[in-house]
Motif scaffolding. Sequence first.
Motif, PDB file in Angstrom:
ATOM      1  N   GLN A  66      -3.064  10.685  -1.159  1.00  0.00           N
ATOM      2  CA  GLN A  66      -3.241   9.647  -2.161  1.00  0.00           C
ATOM      3  C   GLN A  66      -2.924   8.268  -1.589  1.00  0.00           C
ATOM      4  O   GLN A  66      -1.898   8.067  -0.930  1.00  0.00           O
ATOM      5  CB  GLN A  66      -2.329   9.924  -3.363  1.00  0.00           C
ATOM      6  N   LEU A 108      -2.608   4.245  -2.896  1.00  0.00           N
ATOM      7  CA  LEU A 108      -2.556   3.346  -4.042  1.00  0.00           C
ATOM      8  C   LEU A 108      -2.151   1.954  -3.565  1.00  0.00           C
ATOM      9  O   LEU A 108      -1.481   1.803  -2.538  1.00  0.00           O
ATOM     10  CB  LEU A 108      -1.537   3.832  -5.085  1.00  0.00           C
ATOM     11  N   PHE A 109      -2.535   0.953  -4.335  1.00  0.00           N
ATOM     12  CA  PHE A 109      -2.161  -0.423  -4.026  1.00  0.00           C
ATOM     13  C   PHE A 109      -1.398  -1.004  -5.207  1.00  0.00           C
ATOM     14  O   PHE A 109      -1.496  -0.533  -6.338  1.00  0.00           O
ATOM     15  CB  PHE A 109      -3.406  -1.262  -3.724  1.00  0.00           C
ATOM     16  N   GLY A 110      -0.638  -2.055  -4.944  1.00  0.00           N
ATOM     17  CA  GLY A 110       0.120  -2.685  -6.012  1.00  0.00           C
ATOM     18  C   GLY A 110       0.936  -3.843  -5.487  1.00  0.00           C
ATOM     19  O   GLY A 110       0.730  -4.322  -4.370  1.00  0.00           O
ATOM     20  N   THR A 151       1.204   5.361   0.169  1.00  0.00           N
ATOM     21  CA  THR A 151       0.512   6.594   0.551  1.00  0.00           C
ATOM     22  C   THR A 151       1.453   7.772   0.377  1.00  0.00           C
ATOM     23  O   THR A 151       2.633   7.721   0.733  1.00  0.00           O
ATOM     24  CB  THR A 151       0.018   6.547   2.012  1.00  0.00           C
ATOM     25  N   ASN A 165       7.117   2.452 -11.019  1.00  0.00           N
ATOM     26  CA  ASN A 165       6.854   1.132 -11.596  1.00  0.00           C
ATOM     27  C   ASN A 165       8.020   0.649 -12.453  1.00  0.00           C
ATOM     28  O   ASN A 165       7.990   0.686 -13.682  1.00  0.00           O
ATOM     29  CB  ASN A 165       5.563   1.158 -12.417  1.00  0.00           C
ATOM     30  N   ALA A 216       0.873  -1.179   0.000  1.00  0.00           N
ATOM     31  CA  ALA A 216       0.000   0.000   0.000  1.00  0.00           C
ATOM     32  C   ALA A 216       0.904   1.221   0.000  1.00  0.00           C
ATOM     33  O   ALA A 216       1.806   1.331   0.830  1.00  0.00           O
ATOM     34  CB  ALA A 216      -0.910  -0.008   1.222  1.00  0.00           C
ATOM     35  N   GLY A 261       2.915   6.156 -10.881  1.00  0.00           N
ATOM     36  CA  GLY A 261       3.292   4.907 -11.516  1.00  0.00           C
ATOM     37  C   GLY A 261       4.480   5.070 -12.446  1.00  0.00           C
ATOM     38  O   GLY A 261       5.359   4.204 -12.512  1.00  0.00           O
ATOM     39  N   LEU A 310       2.685  -0.329  -9.035  1.00  0.00           N
ATOM     40  CA  LEU A 310       1.513   0.296  -8.425  1.00  0.00           C
ATOM     41  C   LEU A 310       0.388   0.395  -9.456  1.00  0.00           C
ATOM     42  O   LEU A 310       0.645   0.551 -10.653  1.00  0.00           O
ATOM     43  CB  LEU A 310       1.874   1.699  -7.903  1.00  0.00           C
ATOM     44  N   ASN A 311      -0.836   0.297  -8.966  1.00  0.00           N
ATOM     45  CA  ASN A 311      -1.993   0.381  -9.854  1.00  0.00           C
ATOM     46  C   ASN A 311      -2.268   1.843 -10.217  1.00  0.00           C
ATOM     47  O   ASN A 311      -3.267   2.438  -9.822  1.00  0.00           O
ATOM     48  CB  ASN A 311      -3.219  -0.248  -9.194  1.00  0.00           C
ATOM     49  N   ASN A 312      -1.332   2.401 -10.962  1.00  0.00           N
ATOM     50  CA  ASN A 312      -1.421   3.805 -11.325  1.00  0.00           C
ATOM     51  C   ASN A 312      -0.621   4.028 -12.597  1.00  0.00           C
ATOM     52  O   ASN A 312       0.553   3.662 -12.660  1.00  0.00           O
ATOM     53  CB  ASN A 312      -0.885   4.692 -10.189  1.00  0.00           C
ATOM     54  N   SER A 313      -1.239   4.605 -13.602  1.00  0.00           N
ATOM     55  CA  SER A 313      -0.549   4.867 -14.864  1.00  0.00           C
ATOM     56  C   SER A 313      -0.164   6.337 -15.009  1.00  0.00           C
ATOM     57  O   SER A 313       0.372   6.735 -16.042  1.00  0.00           O
ATOM     58  CB  SER A 313      -1.434   4.453 -16.052  1.00  0.00           C
TER      59      SER A 313
END
Length: 350
Positions: free
Chosen positions: A187, A189-191, A183, A219, A181, A215, A208-211
């Motif tokens: 914000q 986010l999880f990943g 933070t 990432n 997780a 991310g 991370l589940n973020n583009s």
Amino acid sequence: MKKSINLLIAFTLLISFFACQNEPIGGIDISAEETIAVNSELYNNLARITDNPESDLPTTCVNFNYPITMYTFNPELQLLATTLIENDALFLTYLNNLEEDYSISLSYPITTQLEDGTTFTINNNEELKENIEACIEDIKLIESEAVLQLINNCVWKVGYTRNTDNPYLGAIFNEDNGSTAFTYNEQLLFGSWTTLFIENELHINISLNNSAEVGEYFNFDWKVEYLDSNSIQLTNGDKSFVIHQYCDDDYALCTNFLFEECELEDNLDVAEFTFDDYNFCINNILQTDDSITDLIFFETEDDAINNTNAIPSDQMYLNTSQFQYIYVRVQNLADDNYYVVNIYLVATPC
């Protein structure tokens, strides 16, 4: 307590090097293959093993049992001097002060008996080099296992990085069995957070589940470098950042170098700041030891560098603009080294 595990510098087998201490200058017949050139790979490895040797490492790794005698040669392989070395500090000083085109030599064979009764022998520079390289691989494995144990506990906070820009100072990774997780500010986010070994190098693969920007920054597959007992550095290409492990609630207290105070009722955009109140957070973020670190505050970077016109940290300070940078000279009291960081003062309506 921070205990560093550094590659190439931790060796455990005590091996004595014996040589004549009264060898006259000149007259030694030696070939280039028998010497160790300054700044060669083997020479640099020898320099590194003089720095803070550790225990609990492979039993056939070379270390020096002092005193030893070193021979110094010029580019024509003429003997210039013999030098008696009595400890690691003197050895390191000796190696660091040789000319670029000089070389040194050791006396072979180097022989000792191991605990199991077998004989361990190094006959030449090539075997010495092979021994050190084999030790490197064992030390990498030990280091990686230590880091892996470190990673799987508590939370990780993105720390201050002196040499690169760090847009996510104070961001938190909370790793849990391969997931994470993340933070930062408001914000969440999880990943995934996957650890893996590539040729005995430890890597952390973050996804991370973020583009968007977060991310795009995190990432990647990151190479892990162990810094100390609660800090690691993650590197991918020319991008690098440091994360610190926190096993208590202190990680939530200090997230960045922004400090806010309520503006005065009769003087908008102006607030009262006492810098001593921020020492804990500054040291916490920088991971500095407050017992040997002095934080000194200045209005300009030049003053911080020159250590002039310091702001008394225990007295009330009125900001000169609603949003104001203050420069902090982080002074190491043990060796007088320092660097400068910025903090940000904000006078906010309350």
